[in-house]
Write a protein that holds these residues in place. Structure first.
Motif, PDB file in Angstrom:
ATOM      1  N   ARG A   1       9.659  -0.614   8.756  1.00 21.49           N
ATOM      2  CA  ARG A   1       9.604   0.329   7.644  1.00 21.49           C
ATOM      3  C   ARG A   1       8.841  -0.254   6.452  1.00 21.49           C
ATOM      4  O   ARG A   1       9.303  -0.176   5.319  1.00 21.49           O
ATOM      5  CB  ARG A   1      11.015   0.748   7.242  1.00 21.49           C
TER       6      ARG A   1
ATOM      7  N   ARG B   1      11.336   4.558   1.561  1.00 17.22           N
ATOM      8  CA  ARG B   1       9.889   4.457   1.650  1.00 17.22           C
ATOM      9  C   ARG B   1       9.183   5.524   0.828  1.00 17.22           C
ATOM     10  O   ARG B   1       7.972   5.583   0.783  1.00 17.22           O
ATOM     11  CB  ARG B   1       9.439   4.603   3.104  1.00 17.22           C
ATOM     12  N   VAL B   2       9.957   6.412   0.209  1.00 21.62           N
ATOM     13  CA  VAL B   2       9.322   7.492  -0.534  1.00 21.62           C
ATOM     14  C   VAL B   2       9.358   7.198  -2.029  1.00 21.62           C
ATOM     15  O   VAL B   2      10.426   7.041  -2.609  1.00 21.62           O
ATOM     16  CB  VAL B   2      10.018   8.833  -0.245  1.00 21.62           C
ATOM     17  N   ALA B   3       8.177   7.105  -2.619  1.00 23.24           N
ATOM     18  CA  ALA B   3       8.110   6.894  -4.064  1.00 23.24           C
ATOM     19  C   ALA B   3       8.402   8.202  -4.785  1.00 23.24           C
ATOM     20  O   ALA B   3       8.224   9.285  -4.235  1.00 23.24           O
ATOM     21  CB  ALA B   3       6.721   6.392  -4.429  1.00 23.24           C
TER      22      ALA B   3
ATOM     23  N   ARG C   1      10.475  12.070   6.644  1.00 19.01           N
ATOM     24  CA  ARG C   1      10.774  12.105   5.226  1.00 19.01           C
ATOM     25  C   ARG C   1      10.652  13.506   4.695  1.00 19.01           C
ATOM     26  O   ARG C   1      11.390  13.956   3.860  1.00 19.01           O
ATOM     27  CB  ARG C   1       9.798  11.186   4.484  1.00 19.01           C
TER      28      ARG C   1
ATOM     29  N   SER D   1       2.039   8.378  11.614  1.00 21.15           N
ATOM     30  CA  SER D   1       1.554   7.279  12.442  1.00 21.15           C
ATOM     31  C   SER D   1       1.445   7.772  13.878  1.00 21.15           C
ATOM     32  O   SER D   1       2.048   8.780  14.257  1.00 21.15           O
ATOM     33  CB  SER D   1       2.504   6.095  12.366  1.00 21.15           C
TER      34      SER D   1
ATOM     35  N   VAL E   1       7.955  11.175  -7.599  1.00 17.78           N
ATOM     36  CA  VAL E   1       6.776  11.886  -8.104  1.00 17.78           C
ATOM     37  C   VAL E   1       7.233  12.976  -9.053  1.00 17.78           C
ATOM     38  O   VAL E   1       8.208  13.672  -8.789  1.00 17.78           O
ATOM     39  CB  VAL E   1       6.011  12.501  -6.907  1.00 17.78           C
TER      40      VAL E   1
ATOM     41  N   ARG F   1       8.234  -3.260   5.559  1.00 14.61           N
ATOM     42  CA  ARG F   1       8.608  -4.576   5.061  1.00 14.61           C
ATOM     43  C   ARG F   1       8.550  -5.614   6.179  1.00 14.61           C
ATOM     44  O   ARG F   1       8.686  -5.279   7.344  1.00 14.61           O
ATOM     45  CB  ARG F   1      10.014  -4.535   4.475  1.00 14.61           C
TER      46      ARG F   1
ATOM     47  N   ASN G   1       7.398   2.373  15.457  1.00 10.91           N
ATOM     48  CA  ASN G   1       6.440   3.367  15.010  1.00 10.91           C
ATOM     49  C   ASN G   1       6.599   3.611  13.524  1.00 10.91           C
ATOM     50  O   ASN G   1       7.709   3.719  13.020  1.00 10.91           O
ATOM     51  CB  ASN G   1       6.661   4.690  15.747  1.00 10.91           C
ATOM     52  N   GLY G   2       5.469   3.685  12.847  1.00  7.10           N
ATOM     53  CA  GLY G   2       5.506   3.968  11.421  1.00  7.10           C
ATOM     54  C   GLY G   2       5.878   2.762  10.591  1.00  7.10           C
ATOM     55  O   GLY G   2       6.144   2.875   9.397  1.00  7.10           O
TER      56      GLY G   2
ATOM     57  N   GLN H   1      11.699   3.616  20.625  1.00  3.69           N
ATOM     58  CA  GLN H   1      11.336   5.017  20.832  1.00  3.69           C
ATOM     59  C   GLN H   1      11.063   5.310  22.296  1.00  3.69           C
ATOM     60  O   GLN H   1      11.417   6.377  22.798  1.00  3.69           O
ATOM     61  CB  GLN H   1      10.108   5.381  19.996  1.00  3.69           C
TER      62      GLN H   1
ATOM     63  N   ARG I   1       0.066   9.809  -8.962  1.00  3.93           N
ATOM     64  CA  ARG I   1       1.359  10.025  -8.318  1.00  3.93           C
ATOM     65  C   ARG I   1       1.899   8.743  -7.689  1.00  3.93           C
ATOM     66  O   ARG I   1       2.937   8.750  -7.052  1.00  3.93           O
ATOM     67  CB  ARG I   1       1.287  11.148  -7.291  1.00  3.93           C
TER      68      ARG I   1
ATOM     69  N   ASP J   1      -2.964  -1.747  -2.665  1.00  2.77           N
ATOM     70  CA  ASP J   1      -2.509  -1.494  -4.039  1.00  2.77           C
ATOM     71  C   ASP J   1      -2.050  -2.781  -4.708  1.00  2.77           C
ATOM     72  O   ASP J   1      -2.008  -2.876  -5.923  1.00  2.77           O
ATOM     73  CB  ASP J   1      -1.341  -0.504  -4.032  1.00  2.77           C
TER      74      ASP J   1
ATOM     75  N   GLY K   1       2.666   6.828  16.648  1.00  6.44           N
ATOM     76  CA  GLY K   1       3.915   6.971  17.376  1.00  6.44           C
ATOM     77  C   GLY K   1       4.754   8.126  16.879  1.00  6.44           C
ATOM     78  O   GLY K   1       5.393   8.829  17.663  1.00  6.44           O
ATOM     79  N   GLU K   2       4.731   8.318  15.563  1.00 13.22           N
ATOM     80  CA  GLU K   2       5.483   9.444  14.993  1.00 13.22           C
ATOM     81  C   GLU K   2       4.953  10.761  15.539  1.00 13.22           C
ATOM     82  O   GLU K   2       5.712  11.659  15.917  1.00 13.22           O
ATOM     83  CB  GLU K   2       5.381   9.424  13.462  1.00 13.22           C
TER      84      GLU K   2
ATOM     85  N   LYS L   1       0.837  -1.197   0.000  1.00 10.63           N
ATOM     86  CA  LYS L   1       0.000   0.000   0.000  1.00 10.63           C
ATOM     87  C   LYS L   1       0.869   1.242   0.000  1.00 10.63           C
ATOM     88  O   LYS L   1       1.846   1.336   0.737  1.00 10.63           O
ATOM     89  CB  LYS L   1      -0.880   0.010   1.262  1.00 10.63           C
ATOM     90  N   THR L   2       0.524   2.190  -0.869  1.00 17.86           N
ATOM     91  CA  THR L   2       1.261   3.449  -0.963  1.00 17.86           C
ATOM     92  C   THR L   2       0.304   4.606  -0.742  1.00 17.86           C
ATOM     93  O   THR L   2      -0.802   4.596  -1.269  1.00 17.86           O
ATOM     94  CB  THR L   2       1.876   3.600  -2.358  1.00 17.86           C
ATOM     95  N   PHE L   3       0.700   5.564   0.087  1.00 20.74           N
ATOM     96  CA  PHE L   3      -0.070   6.803   0.212  1.00 20.74           C
ATOM     97  C   PHE L   3       0.691   7.895  -0.494  1.00 20.74           C
ATOM     98  O   PHE L   3       1.732   8.316  -0.008  1.00 20.74           O
ATOM     99  CB  PHE L   3      -0.221   7.212   1.673  1.00 20.74           C
ATOM    100  N   GLY L   4       0.147   8.366  -1.584  1.00 21.67           N
ATOM    101  CA  GLY L   4       0.853   9.428  -2.287  1.00 21.67           C
ATOM    102  C   GLY L   4       2.279   8.993  -2.519  1.00 21.67           C
ATOM    103  O   GLY L   4       2.533   7.984  -3.167  1.00 21.67           O
ATOM    104  N   THR L   5       3.211   9.727  -1.949  1.00 22.73           N
ATOM    105  CA  THR L   5       4.614   9.410  -2.166  1.00 22.73           C
ATOM    106  C   THR L   5       5.148   8.424  -1.139  1.00 22.73           C
ATOM    107  O   THR L   5       6.298   8.031  -1.202  1.00 22.73           O
ATOM    108  CB  THR L   5       5.466  10.677  -2.088  1.00 22.73           C
ATOM    109  N   VAL L   6       4.310   8.063  -0.147  1.00 26.31           N
ATOM    110  CA  VAL L   6       4.807   7.262   0.970  1.00 26.31           C
ATOM    111  C   VAL L   6       4.453   5.785   0.794  1.00 26.31           C
ATOM    112  O   VAL L   6       3.292   5.432   0.681  1.00 26.31           O
ATOM    113  CB  VAL L   6       4.209   7.775   2.296  1.00 26.31           C
ATOM    114  N   ILE L   7       5.465   4.945   0.775  1.00 24.73           N
ATOM    115  CA  ILE L   7       5.230   3.502   0.710  1.00 24.73           C
ATOM    116  C   ILE L   7       5.047   3.008   2.144  1.00 24.73           C
ATOM    117  O   ILE L   7       5.990   2.989   2.925  1.00 24.73           O
ATOM    118  CB  ILE L   7       6.417   2.780   0.047  1.00 24.73           C
TER     119      ILE L   7
END
Ligand SMILES: Nc1ncnc2c1ncn2[C@@H]1O[C@H](COP(=O)(O)OP(=O)(O)OP(=O)(O)O)[C@@H](O)[C@H]1O
Ligand SMILES: Nc1ncnc2c1ncn2[C@@H]1O[C@H](COP(=O)(O)OP(=O)(O)OP(=O)(O)O)[C@@H](O)[C@H]1O
Ligand SMILES: [Mg+2]
Ligand SMILES: [Mg+2]
Lengths: 275, 307, 349, 349, 275
Positions: A222, D14-16, E139, E149, D18, A224, A41-42, E182, D348, A59, E151-152, A14-20
């Protein structure tokens, strides 16, 4: 069918926008077993369970229930498939009374046709009963949820999910805001649900909460998977180490104390780390 | 049950299709609110003139003077052949009208703004200030022995409506007070008029400033059991019927249809032939009083939207 | 672990005692009710006609149709949305019924059903667009508001060549319609409109739905926390669309009342009323942000508005200052309401 | 513990990745901008006058005054509030200046300062009541809206006996005022109003305040989460009152522009405009619930509104249907905006 | 002055409507010491710290700072008095970027007069630095806090309070949503703040977090004080027992396990309980 696990997660991402958030995660949940999801966390724990409860659509990857692929398009679909969730952010409406929140989306009714109505008395009674059996003594079921303490709110959410959970119960850090007593009660609840034959997914940061009750451990880092292990494949010490590094914990206890040499906590941590 | 179709047109009062081929483009910019009964008749007039003469009509309106000025500017930009403007607030439109005149566009003012029309360079003015019509109403009411009038304003702060009430007061010679109602909620307007009559039993006359309000005022007077006599500005089918039935004493008609129709016709004639009716003198379209005697004749026309 | 089972309810040492009066004062509707009593007392002192039977009948009349709309709008607001097109929809309903009968000769009942269907369709479109696009309902219904305003005028002009539809009293069945929508009930010598009865019924129904049905629970949830509601499986889209359609139904009812009462309808009827509906709901204690409010409160809000706008006339104040007084009275009513609630909250310690 | 210090920014697995285009499309103002381009293209095709220099000057004119107000209103909305009295305050400002000079013979500059002071006082009262009573600003400013409407009419009638104030061009110093508020700048043969320049400046200033000052940070916080803002020590009351006063200042500016341009002002000036300001802000991406939006977006919203309302005239559509077209265009613009953002969010990945 | 504790709380009480949240609670916080507030859910811990941070005004009792009575009328006053708080509900604005939240209410500025503006670059840099020194690798500081998240988010709030805490640092369950790593970092932070001479009030449900670092323990139960003890007066075992009852914990571990006889966790809990 009998052999297929209650829920099988295959290569979910699953990806949110630019964040995997999640990349290729797999695990299984069997009826009558507890699968613990652990991770920093995260790490993507909440994302994983939000997919399982129909809030997010994945996704990539596949979900199988009893061996058959399912698609959980929305939370209603997940609920109807027998999946009840305690969200980390609880999913309660602050302005509404406790008993209304308890039955939100699954209101008991009485009467028929146009006179079918919310069975208030029943709802209030059940709410009071379920909460008090968790050791939460609510003063007034009409109190808006927004005015409850953090832990009280958590307890209401857990009581609700336990009450409605049919096949699979998901709990996202249910014990984090709870007092020692209440956390104990929650763990008992999880055990009870498991013993009733439900599958349980339990997310926590506390290895002491996870290990006694877990049958399977999914470790995320992270986004994975670090490992998806049965209880027989891992010890508490290893689990704790994997989650934080045992040596580090020991070191920490020393560091925190003013005079490490005389501190009994340090000893305790040491012992724990040794397992 | 087509007997329900009580309003279906059975004869056409619009007077044929016309065969003009002038092919001019004429812009009409008024201050009337969209949906206002009076201005919808003006619009019917200009559009009929357009079809009759073969002109293209572009009608637009806005009650806010600045917006109206911007609409005039838009018309000038489009290089129309003629411009018709109603000037409720002449000062605000001065610059825009003068710009049109400077661009060589002939301008005719209608309805309001007669006094400044010449100054801004308009060819002529058609219609008259609300003042004239108001004074006629005041005089007539005074003749009927009315002494204590409530004037019903259905849009707070509207310049034209306020002028009408003030003018009625000027010639009435008695007491006049204003009452505000909401034109968009006629039912509650009726309650308000009734409340006024209940609260002040000395009132012996009601003046309304538009057809729709006249009808609810008539009902309100009846329900309050007040002896007040009712007069109104502007016509519509129900007002004509009310006058016939004696519920309304009289209606003053400024012949809005004519203000629109004549403005377009005169502009067309000016472009074609440099004619100006009245040689630039103000052309009056009213006020004509519709009373019990002549109401029957105009009822049909009012229903068709031409009176 | 000695599972501390609750000593059910009564007698928790952490709960302070509170008088029943204070408890009553804390209900949002009650604050509004006191505001209403104050407004009534104020005008009753100023004018004896205001407090006479015929006076009461007169100011209850505008309050009643406003109240019916306010109840529907309150439900919608509790559900977290606005409907700016609610006002013009009353016009649309009446114009459609009027044109279909008096111009196209349709059977009266068929025409009424068709106009009802049209209104419900508009409500459906409003709701559907809101849930699909997730745009604020304010902007969506502003679009339909403008479009309907244009349609009302454009169609009326096109069909009638004027800006109103007349002679509705000449259609067949008008007598029956009049009985349902516009008959009068004489009490103490004063004619009370039947709309007042419909208003009371609408309030009771609205209150019942909100507090006693699962749909009511969903309304509070959808307006209070959309994500939470969705996550626990509340049919969010269905609830939202149903709320918009309820508002449209109310608009149809009020529009029909209007054309039956007046026997004619203006193309611009209802325009601008949408704000007054919202005002009534807010005076009655509905939160603009959704999730909180009551049908009874909205009704009382309508009552306050009706009393104030007519009361100013009974008091004989200068019409030029009408809006000034109206604004001042509204502000005073809500401030009094607020002050009373604060006071109650203080004193309950 | 090996304190995992950040590998600063770039290169997180972790950043795709864009594209810059997608990034651009995600900004709220850009969605609105594309809506604006669509509206422009639409009318430019229909009418060549619309796209001529004089046409542009013409539709930029209404957009400019609307835009100045929309920027202020957007700030207020981001701060979580509405000001329904913003429209009539433009009238109040102009009427006060007009009456003080042309009837009471005050010095022009003193009169302008007094009317400014009055507007700021109104803004202060709005803000003060909102923060003290904690009632929704909608209901508070509705009260002041009605009161000001009554005052504008009542005072104008009282002083002038008519409903407008005239002859503002005959006061001393009018020439200077005209230069500041209403001069024209000729570009490509077409006269552009100076208000357009003020509008651009207001947008830049608004944007700068929002994004680059601490006050801007407070605005977002107060509108986004009042409790959180209060808890971290944001001066919530001061921020709120300042926002209402900013709106009042803008109203004073626009009101003054009006009376200088028109040389006269009507008692009902500005009435009803408050909704259009809000519409412009919302089209431009401001959340009605506060905490999100931009000054640039609000300006583009004003632009869309200005182009649409004048464009319909240039296209020569029937005035009876004006509102219908306006509504349809608005709905299309916001839907297009929304669609583009969704599309960008999809792509994106 | 030198002898007076940094903060003295005397007989504080607070009622919400019909609910008595706090009744006659007293304790002291000294500079360079950590006072832990422990107690069940709904015990009144958050209410207590909200009074200390100026969110609520007490109905009764007194607050003394350095011996002088103070009244903290609003959060700004508390901040100005050098009290920084991590609220249980975090007090962050979800829609705003991380760095904007970090400096909310205390924005650094540059320039002068009308050109004084938020020093963006500095704010972003500090935010990134402070967070990464907590082991949180953000990021993009422009990311809205609402998308972090749980925790973040917690870490950001803690980093902020630590950065701005001047004399007294209050943390309301800062570790509850945190991973093991953390949580360790947070404890280290608390120790560092203490060592820098700050007074710290630390609320937690975890005796293992509280005991190593606490110098004083205030135990609350249903709004009332169960005890206000120095570390010397109590052992970890006692503390744990007071918080939940040691025997019960042991029992719980047995109960949760499927086959208690072979379970190593039970042993561990037993040991812990013995202290
Ligand atoms: N709606 C969203 N939009 C953007 N990013 C998101 C969204 N939801 C989660 N994320 C990101 O995905 C990552 C995983 O988040 P998630 O909430 O699943 O973590 P978690 O394992 O539950 O952490 P915690 O233990 O702190 O609750 C986080 O870095 C978060 O920033
Ligand atoms: N604003 C409020 N209105 C009404 N009651 C409140 C309010 N805030 C707190 N309470 C009540 O006061 C009691 C104490 O709440 P508090 O939040 O202080 O508990 P806590 O000790 O922090 O619990 P937790 O460990 O669960 O966070 C609770 O029972 C709660 O219901
Ligand atoms: Mg999580
Ligand atoms: Mg707490």
């Amino acid at each position: 069918m009998t052999d297929a696990p209650l829920l099988e997660i295959k290569n979910l991402s699953k990806t949110f926008g630019t964040v995997i958030s999640l990349a290729g995660v797999s695990t299984t949940v069997r009826a009558g077993e507890v699968t613990c999801v652990l991770g920093d966390n995260g790490a993507g724990k909440s994302t994983l369970i939000k997919i399982l409860s129909g809030v997010h659509r994945p996704d990539g990857g596949e979900l199988l229930m009893n061996g058959a692929p399912v698609s959980l398009g929305n939370p209603r679909a997940a609920l109807d498939a027998g999946i009840a969730t305690v969200y980390q952010d609880l999913a309660m409406v602050s302005l509404m009374a406790i008993w209304r929140n308890f039955f939100l989306g699954s209101e008991p009714t009485k009467g028929w046709g146009p006179f079918r109505r919310f069975d208030r008395q029943k709802a209030i009674d059940i709410t009071r009963r379920e909460l008090s059996s968790m050791g939460i003594d609510i003063r007034d079921p009409e109190q808006p949820v927004g005015t409850l303490s953090g832990g009280e709110r958590q307890s209401v959410a857990i009581a609700r999910a336990v009450y409605f959970g049919a096949k699979l119960l998901i709990l996202d850090e249910p014990t984090s805001a709870l007092g020692v007593k209440q956390a104990g009660v929650v763990l008992r609840y999880i055990a009870a649900a498991r013993d009733r034959g439900l599958g349980v997914i339990f997310i926590t940061h506390n290895p002491h909460h996870a290990y006694p009750i877990g049958d399977r451990f999914l470790l995320l880092n992270r986004g994975r998977s670090l490992g998806d292990l049965a209880k027989s494949e891992i010890s508490l010490a290893e689990l704790t180490r994997l989650m934080a590094g045992g040596a580090e914990l020991e070191e920490l206890a020393h560091e925190l104390a003013r005079d490490p040499s005389t501190d009994e906590t340090a000893r305790l941590y040491q012992e724990e780390a040794k397992g | 049950s087509s007997e329900n179709a009580v309003n279906r047109d059975d004869d056409d009062t619009s007077g044929g299709k016309g065969g003009g081929t002038y092919g001019l483009k004429i812009a009409v910019v008024t201050h009337g609110a969209a949906g206002d009964a009076f201005w919808s008749i003006v619009k019917n007039g200009v559009e009929k003139a357009g079809t009759d003469l073969g002109d293209t009509i572009q009608y637009s309106s806005d009650g806010d003077p600045q917006k109206q000025a911007q609409l005039i500017d838009a018309a000038v930009n489009q290089k129309v052949d003629g411009l018709v403007v109603s000037m409720a607030n002449p000062d605000a439109l001065k610059a825009s009208v003068e710009k049109a005149v400077a661009a060589g566009i002939p301008v005719i003012t209608i309805n309001s703004g007669a006094a400044r029309s010449k100054e801004f360079g308009a060819l002529t003015h058609i219609g008259q200030d609300e003042k004239v019509a108001g004074e006629a109403v005041g005089t007539e009411l005074a003749n009927q022995g009315v002494k204590n009038v409530v004037c019903v304003i259905h849009e707070a702060g509207n310049v034209g409506l306020e002028e009408r009430c003030a003018a009625v007061g000027a010639t009435l010679g008695g007491k006049i007070q204003n009452l505000q109602v909401d034109i968009n909620n006629l039912q509650s307007s009726q309650s308000t008029i009734k409340a006024k009559l209940q609260a002040d039993t000395a009132i012996d006359g009601v003046v309304t400033l538009g057809g729709p309000v006249a009808n609810v005022a008539a009902a309100g007077i009846a329900e309050a059991g007040s002896p007040a006599k009712l007069a109104t500005f502007d016509l519509n089918a129900e007002v004509a019927k009310g006058v016939q039935d004696g519920k309304i004493l009289f209606a003053v008609d400024q012949q809005p249809y004519l203000q629109g129709y004549m403005a377009v016709t005169m502009l067309t004639q000016y472009k074609a032939n440099l004619n100006v009716l009245g040689g630039g003198q103000q052309v009056l379209t009213g006020p004509a009083l519709v009373t019990k005697e002549n109401a029957a004749q105009v009822a049909e026309l009012a229903a068709a939207g031409t009176r | 672990m000695t599972s501390a089972v609750a000593t059910t309810g009564a007698g928790d040492e952490r709960v302070a005692r509170v008088g029943p009066l204070t408890r009553l004062l804390l209900k949002p509707e009650l604050g509004a009710l006191i505001g209403a009593v104050l407004v009534f007392a104020f005008f009753a002192v100023l004018s004896d006609v205001f407090r006479s039977a015929s006076g009461v009948a007169n100011w209850l009349d505008p309050a009643s149709t406003l109240g019916i709309m306010a109840v529907a709008v309150a439900l919608l607001m509790i559900g977290g949305h606005f409907d700016l097109s609610a006002g013009v929809q009353t016009g649309t309903a009446a114009i459609t019924s009027g044109i279909l009968t008096t111009y196209y000769g349709l059977n009266t009942w068929v025409a009424l059903l068709l106009s009802l269907a049209l209104c419900l369709a508009i409500g459906f479109v409003n709701g559907y667009l809101v849930v699909r696009t997730r745009l604020p309902s304010f902007i969506i219904t502003l679009g339909t508001f403008l479009m309907l305003q244009g349609l009302n005028l454009g169609v009326t002009k096109l069909v009638t060549n004027t800006v109103q539809v007349n002679n509705f009293d000449q259609i067949q069945g008008y007598g029956v319609l009049k009985t349902i929508f516009a008959s009068e009930i004489t009490i103490a010598g004063a004619p009370f409109q039947i709309a007042i009865v419909w208003w009371v019924l609408a309030t009771i129904l609205g209150s019942w739905v909100l507090l006693r049905t699962r749909f009511g629970n969903w309304i509070f949830a959808v307006g209070g926390d959309l994500t939470a509601a969705r996550n626990v499986g509340v049919p969010v889209q269905r609830t939202t669309i149903a709320l918009f359609m309820t508002t449209s139904f109310a608009a149809w009812f009020v529009g029909t009342t209007q054309i039956v009462r007046l026997t004619s309808i203006q193309a611009q009827a209802g325009f601008g009323q949408e704000l007054i509906y919202i005002v009534a709901a807010v005076i009655g204690g509905c939160l603009l942000t959704g999730g909180f409010g009551s049908a009874v409160g909205a009704s009382i809000g309508a009552l306050i508005f009706g009393m104030t706008s007519q009361g100013i006339v009974y008091a004989g104040w200068d019409a030029d200052w009408f809006k000034f007084f109206l604004g001042a009275m509204l502000l005073l009513a809500v401030l009094a309401n607020q002050y009373i609630r604060r006071f109650a909250e203080q004193s309950r310690r």
